[in-house]
Design an enzyme around this catalytic site. Structure first.
Site, PDB file in Angstrom:
ATOM      1  N   ALA A 283       0.836  -1.190   0.000  1.00 43.11           N
ATOM      2  CA  ALA A 283       0.000   0.000   0.000  1.00 43.11           C
ATOM      3  C   ALA A 283       0.874   1.243   0.000  1.00 43.11           C
ATOM      4  CB  ALA A 283      -0.913  -0.003   1.219  1.00 43.11           C
ATOM      5  N   ARG A 284       0.327   2.317  -0.498  1.00 43.21           N
ATOM      6  CA  ARG A 284       1.063   3.581  -0.497  1.00 43.21           C
ATOM      7  C   ARG A 284       1.328   4.026   0.935  1.00 43.21           C
ATOM      8  NH1 ARG A 284      -1.453   8.305  -2.655  1.00 43.21           N
ATOM      9  NH2 ARG A 284       0.582   9.091  -3.306  1.00 43.21           N
ATOM     10  N   GLY A 285       2.429   4.722   1.131  1.00 49.51           N
ATOM     11  CA  GLY A 285       2.742   5.250   2.449  1.00 49.51           C
ATOM     12  C   GLY A 285       4.049   4.713   2.978  1.00 49.51           C
TER      13      GLY A 285
ATOM     14  N   GLY B  54       5.349   0.596   7.973  1.00 49.66           N
ATOM     15  CA  GLY B  54       5.214   0.633   9.424  1.00 49.66           C
ATOM     16  C   GLY B  54       6.149  -0.340  10.109  1.00 49.66           C
ATOM     17  N   LEU B  55       6.383  -0.102  11.384  1.00 49.43           N
ATOM     18  CA  LEU B  55       7.254  -0.961  12.174  1.00 49.43           C
ATOM     19  C   LEU B  55       6.516  -2.174  12.724  1.00 49.43           C
ATOM     20  CD1 LEU B  55       9.111   1.819  14.216  1.00 49.43           C
ATOM     21  CD2 LEU B  55       9.959   0.583  12.206  1.00 49.43           C
TER      22      LEU B  55
ATOM     23  N   LYS C 192      -3.650  -5.765   6.599  1.00 49.29           N
ATOM     24  CA  LYS C 192      -2.586  -5.430   7.540  1.00 49.29           C
ATOM     25  C   LYS C 192      -2.178  -6.693   8.290  1.00 49.29           C
ATOM     26  CE  LYS C 192      -3.267  -1.430   9.667  1.00 49.29           C
ATOM     27  NZ  LYS C 192      -3.930  -0.329  10.414  1.00 49.29           N
TER      28      LYS C 192
ATOM     29  N   ASP D 252     -12.865   1.179  10.999  1.00 49.11           N
ATOM     30  CA  ASP D 252     -13.308  -0.153  11.408  1.00 49.11           C
ATOM     31  C   ASP D 252     -12.408  -1.202  10.761  1.00 49.11           C
ATOM     32  OD1 ASP D 252     -14.855  -2.074  12.604  1.00 49.11           O
ATOM     33  OD2 ASP D 252     -16.519  -1.942  11.188  1.00 49.11           O
TER      34      ASP D 252
END
Length: 577
Positions: free
Chosen positions: A320-322, A325-326, A341, A376
Protein backbone atom coordinates in the site's frame (compact mmCIF):
# COMPACT_ATOMS: atom_id res chain seq x y z
CA UNK A 1 -23.29 -47.96 28.86
CA UNK A 2 -21.96 -47.94 25.28
CA UNK A 3 -22.61 -44.84 23.23
CA UNK A 4 -25.16 -45.40 20.44
CA UNK A 5 -23.65 -44.95 16.97
CA UNK A 6 -25.80 -42.52 15.02
CA UNK A 7 -26.29 -42.57 11.27
CA UNK A 8 -24.96 -39.78 9.10
CA UNK A 9 -28.46 -38.48 8.40
CA UNK A 10 -29.29 -38.45 12.11
CA UNK A 11 -26.09 -36.55 12.91
CA UNK A 12 -26.91 -34.12 10.12
CA UNK A 13 -30.31 -33.37 11.59
CA UNK A 14 -28.96 -33.00 15.11
CA UNK A 15 -26.11 -30.73 14.01
CA UNK A 16 -28.26 -28.53 11.77
CA UNK A 17 -30.95 -28.09 14.41
CA UNK A 18 -28.36 -27.28 17.07
CA UNK A 19 -26.95 -24.58 14.78
CA UNK A 20 -30.41 -23.19 14.11
CA UNK A 21 -31.31 -23.09 17.81
CA UNK A 22 -28.10 -21.20 18.53
CA UNK A 23 -28.85 -18.77 15.70
CA UNK A 24 -32.31 -18.22 17.16
CA UNK A 25 -30.72 -17.46 20.54
CA UNK A 26 -28.40 -14.97 18.87
CA UNK A 27 -31.27 -13.28 17.01
CA UNK A 28 -33.47 -13.11 20.10
CA UNK A 29 -30.73 -11.58 22.20
CA UNK A 30 -29.71 -9.20 19.41
CA UNK A 31 -33.32 -8.03 19.15
CA UNK A 32 -33.70 -7.64 22.92
CA UNK A 33 -30.65 -5.38 23.10
CA UNK A 34 -31.72 -3.41 20.02
CA UNK A 35 -35.22 -2.91 21.43
CA UNK A 36 -33.77 -1.05 24.42
CA UNK A 37 -32.61 1.81 22.22
CA UNK A 38 -35.88 3.82 22.14
CA UNK A 39 -36.09 3.76 25.94
CA UNK A 40 -32.42 4.74 26.28
CA UNK A 41 -33.13 7.67 23.97
CA UNK A 42 -36.29 8.72 25.80
CA UNK A 43 -34.60 8.58 29.20
CA UNK A 44 -31.33 10.11 27.96
CA UNK A 45 -29.54 7.05 29.31
CA UNK A 46 -26.40 7.48 27.23
CA UNK A 47 -24.24 5.29 29.45
CA UNK A 48 -26.83 2.53 29.10
CA UNK A 49 -26.70 2.95 25.33
CA UNK A 50 -22.92 2.52 25.44
CA UNK A 51 -23.23 -0.64 27.52
CA UNK A 52 -25.81 -2.03 25.09
CA UNK A 53 -23.50 -1.39 22.15
CA UNK A 54 -20.66 -3.32 23.78
CA UNK A 55 -22.98 -6.15 24.86
CA UNK A 56 -24.33 -6.53 21.34
CA UNK A 57 -20.83 -6.54 19.83
CA UNK A 58 -19.74 -9.32 22.19
CA UNK A 59 -22.89 -11.37 21.64
CA UNK A 60 -21.95 -13.12 18.40
CA UNK A 61 -18.68 -14.53 19.67
CA UNK A 62 -20.28 -15.74 22.90
CA UNK A 63 -23.06 -17.62 21.08
CA UNK A 64 -20.68 -19.21 18.58
CA UNK A 65 -18.35 -20.28 21.41
CA UNK A 66 -21.18 -22.13 23.16
CA UNK A 67 -22.45 -23.65 19.92
CA UNK A 68 -18.97 -24.94 19.00
CA UNK A 69 -18.68 -26.74 22.33
CA UNK A 70 -22.20 -28.19 21.95
CA UNK A 71 -21.55 -29.49 18.43
CA UNK A 72 -18.19 -30.98 19.39
CA UNK A 73 -19.89 -32.98 22.13
CA UNK A 74 -22.82 -33.89 19.91
CA UNK A 75 -20.75 -35.23 17.00
CA UNK A 76 -18.00 -36.75 19.11
CA UNK A 77 -15.30 -38.47 17.07
CA UNK A 78 -17.07 -37.51 13.82
CA UNK A 79 -16.87 -33.77 14.52
CA UNK A 80 -14.34 -33.34 11.69
CA UNK A 81 -15.99 -35.73 9.28
CA UNK A 82 -16.63 -33.59 6.21
CA UNK A 83 -19.25 -35.94 4.82
CA UNK A 84 -21.30 -35.33 7.95
CA UNK A 85 -20.84 -31.58 7.56
CA UNK A 86 -21.89 -31.62 3.92
CA UNK A 87 -25.12 -33.21 5.11
CA UNK A 88 -25.46 -30.76 8.03
CA UNK A 89 -25.13 -27.83 5.64
CA UNK A 90 -27.78 -29.27 3.31
CA UNK A 91 -30.25 -29.74 6.17
CA UNK A 92 -29.48 -26.31 7.61
CA UNK A 93 -30.00 -24.67 4.22
CA UNK A 94 -33.46 -26.14 4.09
CA UNK A 95 -34.24 -25.07 7.65
CA UNK A 96 -33.48 -21.40 6.93
CA UNK A 97 -35.30 -21.27 3.60
CA UNK A 98 -38.42 -19.72 5.13
CA UNK A 99 -36.60 -17.12 7.22
CA UNK A 100 -36.36 -13.39 6.53
CA UNK A 101 -32.78 -13.39 7.81
CA UNK A 102 -31.48 -16.32 5.73
CA UNK A 103 -28.47 -14.25 4.63
CA UNK A 104 -27.27 -13.64 8.18
CA UNK A 105 -28.08 -17.27 9.04
CA UNK A 106 -25.70 -18.50 6.33
CA UNK A 107 -22.87 -16.45 7.76
CA UNK A 108 -23.62 -17.80 11.23
CA UNK A 109 -23.19 -21.34 9.93
CA UNK A 110 -19.88 -20.38 8.30
CA UNK A 111 -18.66 -19.08 11.65
CA UNK A 112 -19.33 -22.50 13.16
CA UNK A 113 -17.63 -24.55 10.44
CA UNK A 114 -14.58 -22.30 10.32
CA UNK A 115 -14.27 -22.65 14.08
CA UNK A 116 -14.49 -26.45 13.86
CA UNK A 117 -12.16 -26.95 10.91
CA UNK A 118 -9.91 -23.85 10.99
CA UNK A 119 -10.55 -23.86 7.24
CA UNK A 120 -7.75 -22.52 5.07
CA UNK A 121 -9.24 -20.57 2.19
CA UNK A 122 -12.85 -21.62 1.69
CA UNK A 123 -14.64 -24.93 1.29
CA UNK A 124 -17.87 -24.59 -0.62
CA UNK A 125 -19.00 -28.06 0.49
CA UNK A 126 -19.26 -27.05 4.15
CA UNK A 127 -19.53 -23.25 3.87
CA UNK A 128 -21.88 -20.82 2.17
CA UNK A 129 -19.09 -19.29 0.08
CA UNK A 130 -21.77 -17.92 -2.20
CA UNK A 131 -25.31 -17.75 -0.88
CA UNK A 132 -27.61 -20.67 -1.63
CA UNK A 133 -30.25 -18.11 -2.66
CA UNK A 134 -29.56 -15.78 -5.58
CA UNK A 135 -33.00 -14.33 -4.93
CA UNK A 136 -34.64 -13.94 -1.50
CA UNK A 137 -36.27 -17.28 -0.63
CA UNK A 138 -39.10 -15.49 1.18
CA UNK A 139 -41.32 -12.54 0.42
CA UNK A 140 -41.45 -9.52 2.68
CA UNK A 141 -44.41 -9.68 5.03
CA UNK A 142 -44.83 -5.91 5.00
CA UNK A 143 -43.55 -2.88 3.18
CA UNK A 144 -40.11 -1.75 4.27
CA UNK A 145 -40.97 1.93 3.80
CA UNK A 146 -44.04 4.11 4.08
CA UNK A 147 -44.77 6.29 1.05
CA UNK A 148 -46.14 9.83 1.04
CA UNK A 149 -47.42 11.51 -2.09
CA UNK A 150 -47.15 15.13 -3.11
CA UNK A 151 -47.89 17.85 -0.58
CA UNK A 152 -46.47 21.04 0.95
CA UNK A 153 -43.03 20.23 2.35
CA UNK A 154 -43.77 21.51 5.87
CA UNK A 155 -46.98 19.48 6.15
CA UNK A 156 -45.23 16.43 4.73
CA UNK A 157 -42.40 16.61 7.26
CA UNK A 158 -44.79 17.19 10.15
CA UNK A 159 -46.81 14.16 9.09
CA UNK A 160 -43.65 12.00 8.93
CA UNK A 161 -42.60 13.13 12.41
CA UNK A 162 -46.09 12.51 13.78
CA UNK A 163 -46.36 9.05 12.22
CA UNK A 164 -42.97 7.64 13.15
CA UNK A 165 -41.65 9.46 16.21
CA UNK A 166 -43.61 7.68 18.92
CA UNK A 167 -41.60 8.28 22.05
CA UNK A 168 -42.74 9.03 25.56
CA UNK A 169 -41.05 12.42 25.11
CA UNK A 170 -42.86 15.09 23.11
CA UNK A 171 -41.32 17.57 20.66
CA UNK A 172 -40.43 21.02 21.89
CA UNK A 173 -42.21 22.45 18.84
CA UNK A 174 -42.98 20.01 16.03
CA UNK A 175 -44.37 22.65 13.67
CA UNK A 176 -41.30 24.86 14.10
CA UNK A 177 -39.02 21.94 13.32
CA UNK A 178 -41.13 20.85 10.33
CA UNK A 179 -40.89 24.36 8.89
CA UNK A 180 -37.13 24.46 9.42
CA UNK A 181 -36.71 21.10 7.68
CA UNK A 182 -39.04 22.15 4.86
CA UNK A 183 -37.05 25.34 4.29
CA UNK A 184 -33.83 23.31 3.98
CA UNK A 185 -35.51 20.90 1.57
CA UNK A 186 -36.88 23.67 -0.61
CA UNK A 187 -33.55 25.49 -0.76
CA UNK A 188 -31.71 22.27 -1.59
CA UNK A 189 -34.11 21.36 -4.37
CA UNK A 190 -33.97 24.87 -5.83
CA UNK A 191 -30.17 24.77 -5.84
CA UNK A 192 -30.38 21.64 -7.98
CA UNK A 193 -33.21 22.92 -10.18
CA UNK A 194 -35.52 20.11 -9.15
CA UNK A 195 -38.76 21.87 -8.23
CA UNK A 196 -41.16 20.65 -5.55
CA UNK A 197 -41.27 17.34 -3.69
CA UNK A 198 -43.41 14.82 -5.56
CA UNK A 199 -43.16 11.96 -3.04
CA UNK A 200 -41.27 10.71 -0.01
CA UNK A 201 -40.48 7.27 1.42
CA UNK A 202 -39.47 6.68 5.02
CA UNK A 203 -38.29 3.65 6.98
CA UNK A 204 -40.73 3.64 9.94
CA UNK A 205 -38.17 2.37 12.46
CA UNK A 206 -35.74 5.00 13.76
CA UNK A 207 -32.00 4.29 13.68
CA UNK A 208 -30.32 4.85 17.06
CA UNK A 209 -26.67 5.53 17.82
CA UNK A 210 -25.04 7.40 20.68
CA UNK A 211 -27.24 10.35 21.63
CA UNK A 212 -29.07 10.45 18.31
CA UNK A 213 -32.10 8.96 16.62
CA UNK A 214 -32.51 9.15 12.85
CA UNK A 215 -35.43 8.80 10.46
CA UNK A 216 -34.04 7.55 7.15
CA UNK A 217 -35.83 7.88 3.85
CA UNK A 218 -35.84 9.48 0.42
CA UNK A 219 -37.41 12.33 -1.50
CA UNK A 220 -38.54 12.37 -5.11
CA UNK A 221 -38.37 15.62 -7.04
CA UNK A 222 -37.85 16.47 -10.69
CA UNK A 223 -37.46 12.83 -11.62
CA UNK A 224 -34.61 12.30 -9.16
CA UNK A 225 -34.46 10.44 -5.85
CA UNK A 226 -32.50 12.01 -2.99
CA UNK A 227 -31.71 10.81 0.53
CA UNK A 228 -33.57 12.42 3.41
CA UNK A 229 -32.35 11.80 6.94
CA UNK A 230 -33.92 13.62 9.89
CA UNK A 231 -31.55 13.70 12.88
CA UNK A 232 -33.38 13.84 16.22
CA UNK A 233 -31.95 14.85 19.58
CA UNK A 234 -33.35 14.76 23.12
CA UNK A 235 -31.67 17.63 25.01
CA UNK A 236 -33.90 17.11 28.05
CA UNK A 237 -36.70 19.60 27.48
CA UNK A 238 -38.37 17.97 24.49
CA UNK A 239 -37.32 16.43 21.21
CA UNK A 240 -35.87 18.50 18.37
CA UNK A 241 -34.97 17.85 14.76
CA UNK A 242 -31.32 18.83 14.91
CA UNK A 243 -30.42 18.38 11.25
CA UNK A 244 -31.67 17.24 7.87
CA UNK A 245 -29.29 15.47 5.48
CA UNK A 246 -30.23 15.62 1.81
CA UNK A 247 -27.38 14.29 -0.28
CA UNK A 248 -25.52 11.01 -0.63
CA UNK A 249 -22.29 12.46 0.76
CA UNK A 250 -23.86 13.44 4.08
CA UNK A 251 -25.75 10.15 4.32
CA UNK A 252 -22.57 8.22 3.54
CA UNK A 253 -20.68 10.02 6.30
CA UNK A 254 -23.51 9.19 8.71
CA UNK A 255 -23.19 5.50 7.77
CA UNK A 256 -19.41 5.65 7.60
CA UNK A 257 -16.94 2.81 8.24
CA UNK A 258 -15.53 5.09 10.96
CA UNK A 259 -18.77 5.11 12.97
CA UNK A 260 -20.21 2.77 15.57
CA UNK A 261 -23.09 0.57 14.45
CA UNK A 262 -26.74 1.61 14.48
CA UNK A 263 -29.44 -0.06 16.54
CA UNK A 264 -32.50 -0.43 14.30
CA UNK A 265 -35.38 -2.88 14.59
CA UNK A 266 -35.61 -4.65 11.22
CA UNK A 267 -37.14 -8.02 10.25
CA UNK A 268 -35.40 -8.34 6.89
CA UNK A 269 -31.87 -6.89 6.88
CA UNK A 270 -31.60 -7.79 3.18
CA UNK A 271 -34.34 -5.34 2.19
CA UNK A 272 -33.15 -2.54 4.44
CA UNK A 273 -29.60 -2.78 3.12
CA UNK A 274 -30.79 -2.66 -0.50
CA UNK A 275 -32.90 0.40 0.23
CA UNK A 276 -29.96 2.12 1.89
CA UNK A 277 -27.85 1.28 -1.15
CA UNK A 278 -30.21 3.32 -3.34
CA UNK A 279 -29.48 6.34 -1.13
CA UNK A 280 -25.71 5.73 -1.05
CA UNK A 281 -24.88 3.96 -4.33
CA UNK A 282 -21.10 4.19 -3.85
CA UNK A 283 -21.16 2.37 -0.53
CA UNK A 284 -20.56 -1.37 -0.47
CA UNK A 285 -23.38 -3.71 0.54
CA UNK A 286 -20.88 -5.15 3.02
CA UNK A 287 -20.45 -1.80 4.71
CA UNK A 288 -24.20 -1.26 4.98
CA UNK A 289 -24.75 -4.62 6.70
CA UNK A 290 -21.99 -3.71 9.13
CA UNK A 291 -23.46 -0.28 9.79
CA UNK A 292 -26.71 -1.79 11.13
CA UNK A 293 -24.93 -4.23 13.44
CA UNK A 294 -24.49 -7.31 11.23
CA UNK A 295 -20.73 -6.95 11.08
CA UNK A 296 -20.09 -10.66 10.61
CA UNK A 297 -22.30 -10.79 7.55
CA UNK A 298 -20.69 -7.57 6.37
CA UNK A 299 -17.42 -9.48 6.51
CA UNK A 300 -18.96 -12.28 4.41
CA UNK A 301 -20.17 -9.81 1.79
CA UNK A 302 -16.76 -8.13 1.70
CA UNK A 303 -15.05 -11.48 1.11
CA UNK A 304 -17.50 -12.30 -1.67
CA UNK A 305 -16.72 -8.93 -3.26
CA UNK A 306 -13.01 -9.70 -3.03
CA UNK A 307 -13.44 -13.10 -4.69
CA UNK A 308 -15.51 -11.47 -7.42
CA UNK A 309 -12.86 -8.83 -8.01
CA UNK A 310 -10.04 -11.37 -8.16
CA UNK A 311 -12.05 -13.48 -10.59
CA UNK A 312 -12.70 -10.51 -12.88
CA UNK A 313 -9.17 -9.02 -13.02
CA UNK A 314 -5.54 -10.03 -13.20
CA UNK A 315 -4.45 -7.47 -10.58
CA UNK A 316 -1.86 -8.39 -7.99
CA UNK A 317 -1.45 -7.54 -4.34
CA UNK A 318 1.27 -4.97 -3.73
CA UNK A 319 2.47 -2.72 -0.93
CA UNK A 320 0.00 0.00 0.00
CA UNK A 321 1.06 3.58 -0.50
CA UNK A 322 2.74 5.25 2.45
CA UNK A 323 5.68 4.84 4.75
CA UNK A 324 6.27 1.25 5.82
CA UNK A 325 5.21 0.63 9.42
CA UNK A 326 7.25 -0.96 12.17
CA UNK A 327 4.38 -3.18 13.35
CA UNK A 328 2.44 -4.17 10.23
CA UNK A 329 3.07 -4.97 6.60
CA UNK A 330 0.23 -3.33 4.68
CA UNK A 331 -0.80 -4.40 1.17
CA UNK A 332 -3.65 -3.81 -1.22
CA UNK A 333 -4.94 -4.54 -4.71
CA UNK A 334 -5.23 -1.46 -6.96
CA UNK A 335 -8.87 -1.85 -7.98
CA UNK A 336 -10.18 -3.03 -4.61
CA UNK A 337 -10.52 -0.28 -2.01
CA UNK A 338 -9.33 -2.13 1.11
CA UNK A 339 -5.95 -2.77 2.72
CA UNK A 340 -4.70 -5.94 4.42
CA UNK A 341 -2.59 -5.43 7.54
CA UNK A 342 -0.40 -8.31 8.75
CA UNK A 343 1.60 -8.28 11.97
CA UNK A 344 5.37 -8.50 11.67
CA UNK A 345 7.15 -11.20 13.68
CA UNK A 346 9.33 -8.60 15.37
CA UNK A 347 8.61 -4.91 15.79
CA UNK A 348 11.35 -2.41 15.04
CA UNK A 349 12.67 -0.01 17.69
CA UNK A 350 11.33 1.96 19.47
CA UNK A 351 8.19 -0.22 19.52
CA UNK A 352 8.01 -2.21 22.75
CA UNK A 353 4.61 -3.88 22.53
CA UNK A 354 3.88 -7.51 21.64
CA UNK A 355 1.51 -8.89 18.96
CA UNK A 356 -0.96 -9.66 21.76
CA UNK A 357 -0.81 -5.99 22.83
CA UNK A 358 -1.59 -4.85 19.30
CA UNK A 359 -4.53 -7.25 18.98
CA UNK A 360 -5.85 -5.93 22.29
CA UNK A 361 -5.73 -2.38 20.89
CA UNK A 362 -7.74 -3.43 17.85
CA UNK A 363 -10.21 -5.18 20.12
CA UNK A 364 -10.50 -1.96 22.16
CA UNK A 365 -11.30 0.03 19.02
CA UNK A 366 -13.90 -2.55 17.95
CA UNK A 367 -15.80 -2.05 21.21
CA UNK A 368 -15.23 1.71 21.42
CA UNK A 369 -17.20 4.67 20.07
CA UNK A 370 -15.26 5.38 16.88
CA UNK A 371 -16.70 8.90 16.59
CA UNK A 372 -16.18 9.09 12.85
CA UNK A 373 -12.40 9.07 13.30
CA UNK A 374 -11.35 5.43 13.85
CA UNK A 375 -11.35 3.06 10.88
CA UNK A 376 -13.31 -0.15 11.41
CA UNK A 377 -11.12 -3.24 11.04
CA UNK A 378 -12.40 -6.71 10.20
CA UNK A 379 -10.32 -9.69 11.34
CA UNK A 380 -9.80 -12.38 8.71
CA UNK A 381 -8.14 -15.72 9.36
CA UNK A 382 -6.72 -18.42 7.10
CA UNK A 383 -7.10 -16.56 3.82
CA UNK A 384 -5.72 -18.32 0.77
CA UNK A 385 -4.65 -16.73 -2.52
CA UNK A 386 -2.77 -17.82 -5.60
CA UNK A 387 0.92 -17.09 -5.32
CA UNK A 388 0.81 -15.40 -8.73
CA UNK A 389 -1.44 -12.70 -7.23
CA UNK A 390 1.43 -11.20 -5.22
CA UNK A 391 4.25 -9.03 -6.48
CA UNK A 392 7.67 -10.55 -5.84
CA UNK A 393 8.68 -7.69 -3.54
CA UNK A 394 5.57 -8.01 -1.38
CA UNK A 395 5.73 -11.79 -1.11
CA UNK A 396 9.40 -11.63 -0.19
CA UNK A 397 8.67 -9.21 2.66
CA UNK A 398 5.66 -11.18 3.92
CA UNK A 399 7.54 -14.47 4.00
CA UNK A 400 10.57 -12.85 5.61
CA UNK A 401 8.98 -10.43 8.10
CA UNK A 402 5.64 -12.13 8.81
CA UNK A 403 6.43 -15.85 9.00
CA UNK A 404 4.02 -16.41 11.88
CA UNK A 405 1.14 -15.09 9.81
CA UNK A 406 2.07 -15.90 6.21
CA UNK A 407 3.28 -19.09 4.61
CA UNK A 408 3.62 -20.39 1.06
CA UNK A 409 2.24 -23.84 0.26
CA UNK A 410 3.10 -24.73 -3.31
CA UNK A 411 1.32 -22.22 -5.51
CA UNK A 412 -0.82 -20.90 -2.67
CA UNK A 413 -0.17 -18.14 -0.13
CA UNK A 414 -1.92 -18.61 3.23
CA UNK A 415 -2.49 -15.56 5.46
CA UNK A 416 -3.26 -16.87 8.93
CA UNK A 417 -4.35 -13.52 10.36
CA UNK A 418 -4.97 -10.08 8.88
CA UNK A 419 -6.91 -6.93 9.62
CA UNK A 420 -8.85 -5.67 6.62
CA UNK A 421 -9.79 -1.99 6.48
CA UNK A 422 -11.10 0.51 3.97
CA UNK A 423 -8.26 2.12 2.06
CA UNK A 424 -7.71 5.83 2.60
CA UNK A 425 -5.01 8.25 1.40
CA UNK A 426 -2.18 8.60 3.94
CA UNK A 427 -2.33 12.14 5.27
CA UNK A 428 1.40 12.79 4.81
CA UNK A 429 1.06 12.03 1.09
CA UNK A 430 -2.24 13.84 0.73
CA UNK A 431 -0.97 17.19 2.01
CA UNK A 432 2.03 16.90 -0.31
CA UNK A 433 0.00 16.09 -3.43
CA UNK A 434 -3.30 17.97 -2.97
CA UNK A 435 -4.07 21.53 -4.05
CA UNK A 436 -3.23 24.13 -1.41
CA UNK A 437 -6.85 24.69 -0.33
CA UNK A 438 -7.59 20.96 0.03
CA UNK A 439 -4.30 20.39 1.89
CA UNK A 440 -5.10 23.15 4.37
CA UNK A 441 -8.62 21.79 4.92
CA UNK A 442 -7.14 18.35 5.64
CA UNK A 443 -4.60 19.77 8.10
CA UNK A 444 -7.36 21.63 9.96
CA UNK A 445 -9.48 18.46 10.02
CA UNK A 446 -6.46 16.54 11.33
CA UNK A 447 -6.61 18.75 14.42
CA UNK A 448 -10.36 18.22 14.69
CA UNK A 449 -9.81 14.45 14.43
CA UNK A 450 -7.37 14.55 17.37
CA UNK A 451 -9.91 16.54 19.37
CA UNK A 452 -12.79 14.23 18.49
CA UNK A 453 -10.73 11.23 19.57
CA UNK A 454 -9.87 12.96 22.83
CA UNK A 455 -13.56 13.53 23.53
CA UNK A 456 -14.10 9.76 23.31
CA UNK A 457 -11.18 9.07 25.66
CA UNK A 458 -8.71 8.13 22.92
CA UNK A 459 -5.14 9.41 22.67
CA UNK A 460 -3.55 8.25 19.38
CA UNK A 461 -0.08 8.04 20.90
CA UNK A 462 1.77 8.38 17.63
CA UNK A 463 0.63 11.65 16.07
CA UNK A 464 2.69 11.39 12.86
CA UNK A 465 0.74 12.31 9.75
CA UNK A 466 1.49 8.89 8.22
CA UNK A 467 -0.78 7.28 10.82
CA UNK A 468 -3.78 9.30 9.68
CA UNK A 469 -5.63 9.09 6.39
CA UNK A 470 -8.09 11.07 4.27
CA UNK A 471 -11.34 9.50 3.10
CA UNK A 472 -12.93 10.16 -0.28
CA UNK A 473 -15.11 12.73 1.49
CA UNK A 474 -12.05 14.62 2.71
CA UNK A 475 -12.40 13.56 6.34
CA UNK A 476 -9.27 12.77 8.33
CA UNK A 477 -9.30 9.46 10.19
CA UNK A 478 -6.85 7.49 12.35
CA UNK A 479 -5.85 3.92 11.52
CA UNK A 480 -2.68 3.03 13.46
CA UNK A 481 -3.72 1.66 16.86
CA UNK A 482 -0.61 0.10 18.37
CA UNK A 483 0.20 3.07 20.65
CA UNK A 484 -3.37 4.11 21.36
CA UNK A 485 -4.17 4.94 25.01
CA UNK A 486 -7.06 6.27 27.07
CA UNK A 487 -6.90 9.97 27.88
CA UNK A 488 -7.92 9.30 31.49
CA UNK A 489 -4.87 7.05 32.01
CA UNK A 490 -2.34 9.73 31.04
CA UNK A 491 -0.71 12.67 32.82
CA UNK A 492 -0.36 15.80 30.72
CA UNK A 493 2.53 18.03 31.81
CA UNK A 494 4.29 21.23 30.89
CA UNK A 495 7.88 20.77 29.83
CA UNK A 496 10.08 21.77 32.81
CA UNK A 497 12.51 24.60 32.21
CA UNK A 498 16.15 23.61 31.89
CA UNK A 499 18.44 24.65 34.72
CA UNK A 500 21.50 24.76 32.47
CA UNK A 501 21.87 25.44 28.75
CA UNK A 502 23.68 22.13 28.26
CA UNK A 503 20.58 20.29 29.49
CA UNK A 504 18.59 21.44 26.46
CA UNK A 505 21.21 20.02 24.10
CA UNK A 506 21.37 16.66 25.88
CA UNK A 507 20.01 13.52 24.22
CA UNK A 508 18.52 12.45 27.55
CA UNK A 509 15.80 14.36 29.44
CA UNK A 510 17.02 16.39 32.39
CA UNK A 511 13.83 15.64 34.34
CA UNK A 512 11.88 12.57 35.41
CA UNK A 513 9.43 11.12 32.88
CA UNK A 514 6.78 8.63 33.97
CA UNK A 515 5.39 5.87 31.77
CA UNK A 516 2.11 7.73 31.29
CA UNK A 517 3.52 11.27 31.05
CA UNK A 518 2.71 13.31 27.94
CA UNK A 519 4.19 16.73 27.12
CA UNK A 520 1.74 18.36 24.68
CA UNK A 521 4.20 20.95 23.41
CA UNK A 522 6.26 18.08 21.99
CA UNK A 523 3.38 17.29 19.64
CA UNK A 524 4.67 20.03 17.35
CA UNK A 525 7.52 17.73 16.44
CA UNK A 526 5.05 15.27 14.89
CA UNK A 527 3.54 17.74 12.44
CA UNK A 528 6.25 17.77 9.79
CA UNK A 529 4.33 20.41 7.86
CA UNK A 530 5.65 23.17 5.62
CA UNK A 531 5.26 26.73 6.91
CA UNK A 532 1.77 27.73 5.60
CA UNK A 533 0.17 24.45 6.64
CA UNK A 534 1.83 24.52 10.05
CA UNK A 535 0.56 28.07 10.56
CA UNK A 536 -2.98 27.05 9.56
CA UNK A 537 -2.88 24.18 12.04
CA UNK A 538 -1.57 26.32 14.89
CA UNK A 539 -4.14 29.05 14.25
CA UNK A 540 -7.01 26.59 14.71
CA UNK A 541 -5.50 24.07 17.08
CA UNK A 542 -2.77 25.73 19.09
CA UNK A 543 -4.57 24.60 22.25
CA UNK A 544 -3.49 21.02 21.51
CA UNK A 545 0.04 22.01 22.53
CA UNK A 546 -1.05 22.93 26.05
CA UNK A 547 -1.82 20.63 29.00
CA UNK A 548 -4.94 22.71 29.69
CA UNK A 549 -6.80 21.31 26.67
CA UNK A 550 -6.11 17.71 27.63
CA UNK A 551 -6.74 18.08 31.36
CA UNK A 552 -10.01 19.85 30.58
CA UNK A 553 -11.14 16.85 28.54
CA UNK A 554 -9.96 14.52 31.31
CA UNK A 555 -12.08 16.32 33.89
CA UNK A 556 -15.19 16.02 31.76
CA UNK A 557 -14.61 12.32 31.07
CA UNK A 558 -13.80 11.50 34.69
CA UNK A 559 -16.97 13.32 35.67
CA UNK A 560 -18.97 10.82 33.63
CA UNK A 561 -19.82 13.12 30.72
CA UNK A 562 -20.36 11.56 27.31
CA UNK A 563 -19.24 14.30 24.95
CA UNK A 564 -21.33 14.28 21.79
CA UNK A 565 -19.65 14.37 18.40
CA UNK A 566 -22.17 15.11 15.67
CA UNK A 567 -21.96 12.96 12.51
CA UNK A 568 -22.65 16.00 10.35
CA UNK A 569 -21.20 19.47 10.02
CA UNK A 570 -22.35 22.50 11.99
CA UNK A 571 -23.82 23.96 8.77
CA UNK A 572 -26.35 21.11 8.69
CA UNK A 573 -27.68 21.85 12.16
CA UNK A 574 -31.09 23.50 12.40
CA UNK A 575 -30.94 24.29 16.10
CA UNK A 576 -28.63 26.75 17.81
CA UNK A 577 -25.80 25.01 19.67
Amino acid sequence: MARVTLTESRLANLGANAALRAFDRYCDRFAQITHRAPTRFEQRDWHGMQRDSVERLDLYRDVVDHLTAEVQELLGDRVEDKLVWVAIKAVYSGLIADRNDWDVAETFFNSLTRRIFTTVGVDQHIEFVATDYTKPPTKAGSQLTHRYERGPAAALVEQILTDFVRFQVRFQDIRRDAKLVALEIEQHLRSRGLGDVSAAEVVPQPFFRGKGAYLVGSLEAGGETLPMVLALRNPGDGLVVDAVLLDSRDASILFSFTRSYFHVDVDRPYDLVRFLATLMPRKRIAELYTSIGYHKHGKTELYRDLLGHIGATDERFDHARGIAGLVMVVFTMPGFDVVFKVLRDRFGAPKRMTPADVKAKYRHVFLHDRAGRLVDAQQFEHLEFDRSRFTDELLDELTTECRRAVRVEGEKVVVAHAYVERRVDPLNLYVREAEAEAAEAAVVDYGLAIKDLAKTNIFPGDMLLKNFGVTRHGRVVFYDYDELAEITELRFRDMPEAEFDDDVMSDEPWFGVGEHDVFPEELRAFLGLPGPLREAFERRHGDLFTPAFWTGIQERLRGGEIIEIFPYGASRRLQEA
